[in-house]
Design a protein around this motif. Sequence first.
Motif, short mmCIF file in Angstrom:
data_model
loop_
_atom_site.label_atom_id
_atom_site.label_comp_id
_atom_site.label_asym_id
_atom_site.label_seq_id
_atom_site.Cartn_x
_atom_site.Cartn_y
_atom_site.Cartn_z
N ASP A 146 17.90 143.11 17.43
CA ASP A 146 18.28 141.76 17.01
C ASP A 146 19.79 141.65 16.81
N TYR A 149 21.50 141.53 20.20
CA TYR A 149 21.27 140.26 20.90
C TYR A 149 22.01 139.11 20.23
N GLU A 150 21.93 139.05 18.90
CA GLU A 150 22.52 137.92 18.17
C GLU A 150 24.05 137.94 18.19
N GLU A 153 25.15 139.03 22.31
CA GLU A 153 24.52 138.28 23.41
C GLU A 153 24.11 139.23 24.53
N LYS A 207 28.76 142.70 13.05
CA LYS A 207 27.79 142.93 11.97
C LYS A 207 28.42 143.73 10.83
N LEU A 240 30.88 133.34 20.69
CA LEU A 240 30.29 133.14 19.36
C LEU A 240 31.33 132.58 18.39
#
Length: 317
Positions: A146, A149-150, A153, A207, A240
């Motif tokens: 996740d 991907y988040e 991308e 992150k 993003l």
Amino acid sequence: MSGHVPVMLDQVVASLAPRDGGTYLDATFGGGGYANAVLDSARCTLWAIDRDPEAIQRGASLVARFPGRLHLLHGAFGDMVALLDTAGINALDGVVLDLGVSSFQIDAPERGFSFRLDGPLDMRMARHGTSAADLVNTLPENALADVLYEFGEERASRRIAHAIVTARLEAPIATTGKLAAIIRSVLPPDRSGIDPATRSFQALRIKVNDELRQIERALRQAVQLLSAGGRLVVVAFHSLEDRIVKRFMTELSGRSAAPSRHDPRGLMARQRPDFRLLTARALRPTSQEAQANPRSRSARLRALERIAVSAQQGSTP
């Protein structure tokens, strides 16, 4: 400031339009390129923020060059209101945000931001907290996928996450080189020439440093600090970031789409915006700059200005 090439420097200074006697904020000091140019362009005062203690240390020579005019603050740009408040500053004539990673960070193998040179898998801008190694070695497979991907991308996030979890069963993944090799082992080379590990490294960096939430906080706080006529200039480097900036500036300048005629909100009079958009479309680096500095190629510059009260009162409905 060797080793650091400020991106879109001329466009940034022109968009910020520093003036004599003004007070400005470089919320992402980095190598000091923007700060130096702003202070050279006008007899103004500049405050600068960076969460990386090494950037603050490097800035000492620039502070000495502009005595009484450049002031450095150590902290995250998402906390700019509180940081400036401690210095007695509650209004600014302009704010600039460069959302890219500093060249000093990328080019230092021990910081672990890049896979070009092998080093510890770190990526922490503030040098404390959870590292990239902590994430890749402890996150459950689905959670790791996740993240990729988040924040990256990455379409192959599940395949990459599975490969990482499988590899860490044998031994912890502690270096940038090892992680990049794991990713490349399950992804074919990209036709564009971009390294297959690029998106995953971006995701982990975002992150680790909570970058997107920091950007949202910084944008809200920056416009809160702007005086009438004050400008916010933001340089983003990937979709993003730019999506957040574009949406924020579009809404604040009243350029967001009107509600549907079936929506009750469409019956309400729309308030005059307090800001105007200075860039109908994002500005891009010149072809000469993109060729000379490949890191600038993805840059997008957007700018916003707080409207003076007299300008609002004199405008027509």
